[in-house]
Design a protein around this motif. Structure first.
Motif, mmCIF file in Angstrom:
data_model
loop_
_atom_site.group_PDB
_atom_site.id
_atom_site.type_symbol
_atom_site.label_atom_id
_atom_site.label_comp_id
_atom_site.label_asym_id
_atom_site.label_seq_id
_atom_site.Cartn_x
_atom_site.Cartn_y
_atom_site.Cartn_z
ATOM 1 N N ARG A 60 -10.826 2.081 -2.076
ATOM 2 C CA ARG A 60 -9.384 2.066 -2.349
ATOM 3 C C ARG A 60 -8.874 3.448 -2.728
ATOM 4 O O ARG A 60 -7.824 3.887 -2.253
ATOM 5 C CB ARG A 60 -9.078 1.080 -3.483
ATOM 6 C CG ARG A 60 -8.229 -0.060 -3.017
ATOM 7 C CD ARG A 60 -8.117 -1.144 -4.030
ATOM 8 N NE ARG A 60 -6.932 -0.971 -4.856
ATOM 9 C CZ ARG A 60 -6.722 -1.669 -5.940
ATOM 10 N NH1 ARG A 60 -7.596 -2.549 -6.369
ATOM 11 N NH2 ARG A 60 -5.627 -1.480 -6.638
ATOM 12 N N PHE B 19 0.841 -1.193 0.000
ATOM 13 C CA PHE B 19 0.000 0.000 0.000
ATOM 14 C C PHE B 19 0.880 1.250 0.000
ATOM 15 O O PHE B 19 0.654 2.192 -0.773
ATOM 16 C CB PHE B 19 -0.936 -0.024 1.212
ATOM 17 C CG PHE B 19 -1.848 1.160 1.283
ATOM 18 C CD1 PHE B 19 -2.984 1.235 0.495
ATOM 19 C CD2 PHE B 19 -1.574 2.214 2.148
ATOM 20 C CE1 PHE B 19 -3.824 2.329 0.546
ATOM 21 C CE2 PHE B 19 -2.411 3.310 2.206
ATOM 22 C CZ PHE B 19 -3.538 3.373 1.415
ATOM 23 N N GLU C 116 -14.067 0.699 -7.056
ATOM 24 C CA GLU C 116 -13.062 0.671 -5.995
ATOM 25 C C GLU C 116 -12.958 2.026 -5.282
ATOM 26 O O GLU C 116 -11.867 2.535 -5.040
ATOM 27 C CB GLU C 116 -11.695 0.286 -6.586
ATOM 28 C CG GLU C 116 -11.636 -1.097 -7.175
ATOM 29 C CD GLU C 116 -11.562 -2.183 -6.113
ATOM 30 O OE1 GLU C 116 -11.218 -1.883 -4.953
ATOM 31 O OE2 GLU C 116 -11.887 -3.332 -6.449
ATOM 32 N N ASP D 16 -8.726 5.460 0.347
ATOM 33 C CA ASP D 16 -7.578 5.018 1.159
ATOM 34 C C ASP D 16 -6.278 5.618 0.625
ATOM 35 O O ASP D 16 -5.448 6.115 1.393
ATOM 36 C CB ASP D 16 -7.463 3.487 1.155
ATOM 37 C CG ASP D 16 -8.561 2.808 1.957
ATOM 38 O OD1 ASP D 16 -9.211 3.485 2.781
ATOM 39 O OD2 ASP D 16 -8.766 1.584 1.752
ATOM 40 N N TYR D 17 -6.101 5.585 -0.694
ATOM 41 C CA TYR D 17 -4.885 6.148 -1.290
ATOM 42 C C TYR D 17 -4.801 7.646 -1.055
ATOM 43 O O TYR D 17 -3.759 8.164 -0.656
ATOM 44 C CB TYR D 17 -4.816 5.858 -2.794
ATOM 45 C CG TYR D 17 -4.524 4.411 -3.133
ATOM 46 C CD1 TYR D 17 -3.526 3.700 -2.473
ATOM 47 C CD2 TYR D 17 -5.234 3.756 -4.129
ATOM 48 C CE1 TYR D 17 -3.253 2.376 -2.790
ATOM 49 C CE2 TYR D 17 -4.961 2.429 -4.458
ATOM 50 C CZ TYR D 17 -3.974 1.750 -3.779
ATOM 51 O OH TYR D 17 -3.698 0.449 -4.099
#
Length: 185
Positions: A133, A103, A130, A136-137
């Motif tokens: 995701r 990650f 997504e 999160d990034y």
């Protein structure tokens, strides 16, 4: 004749006495035979009783050994279960560490891209469903670089997506708008 009868009589009496004696001896032998049989049977019973006692003792020893083995097996099973659990936990920690490293590598990759390219990659992820995701990034990126990527969502159909991403980031406690001074992007 009288003498003959007398002489014959003692022979008959002697024979009778001898027969009685033989009969008594046979009877005595019979009693002895019964006593011998009784003694033999008593001895056999004693031997059988000793065998039974020995077998019972052996059975008790076998049962005790079986119980000991069961307890040992239970302890070994508990130890094996504990080792398995520790192994699973170690695997999970290793996977989490690898995922965290992967990650972080992905975040560094997105940060190294020009915001326009990072936005395009995020758009592809969003098209695949997504959203988590992408959030999160963006949350893991340096605030300035994350804000630069969000600022690339300029097209009319991209603005609601950017607003949704910003809301999700706020829900997570990341506020790109507050942390970056206007005009610094």
């Amino acid at each position: 004749l009288y003498f003959e009868n007398r002489l014959a009589r003692p022979g008959a009496e002697a024979r009778a006495v001898a027969e009685d004696a033989a009969r008594l001896e046979r009877a005595d032998d019979g009693v002895r035979t019964l006593l011998t049989k009784l003694e033999t049977e008593t001895q056999a019973d004693e031997v059988a009783a000793l065998r039974i006692a020995r077998l019972r003792a052996e059975i008790a020893q076998i049962r005790a050994k079986l119980e000991t083995d069961k307890m040992l097996l239970a302890r070994m099973k508990e130890q094996l279960d504990a080792e398995r659990q520790a192994f699973r936990e170690e695997i999970e920690r290793e996977l989490a560490r690898q995922q965290a490293e992967d990650f972080k590598t992905a975040v560094r990759y997105y940060e190294s891209l020009k915001p326009k390219h990072a936005k395009q990659l995020f758009m592809d992820l969003l098209a695949q469903g997504e959203e988590k995701r992408v959030v999160d990034y963006l949350a893991a990126m340096q605030v300035r670089k994350g804000a630069a990527v969000i600022s690339e969502f300029k097209a009319e159909d991209e603005v609601p997506l950017a607003a949704d991403l910003i809301d999700r980031l706020r829900d997570r406690g990341v506020d790109l708008v507050q942390r970056v001074a206007p005009g610094s992007v």
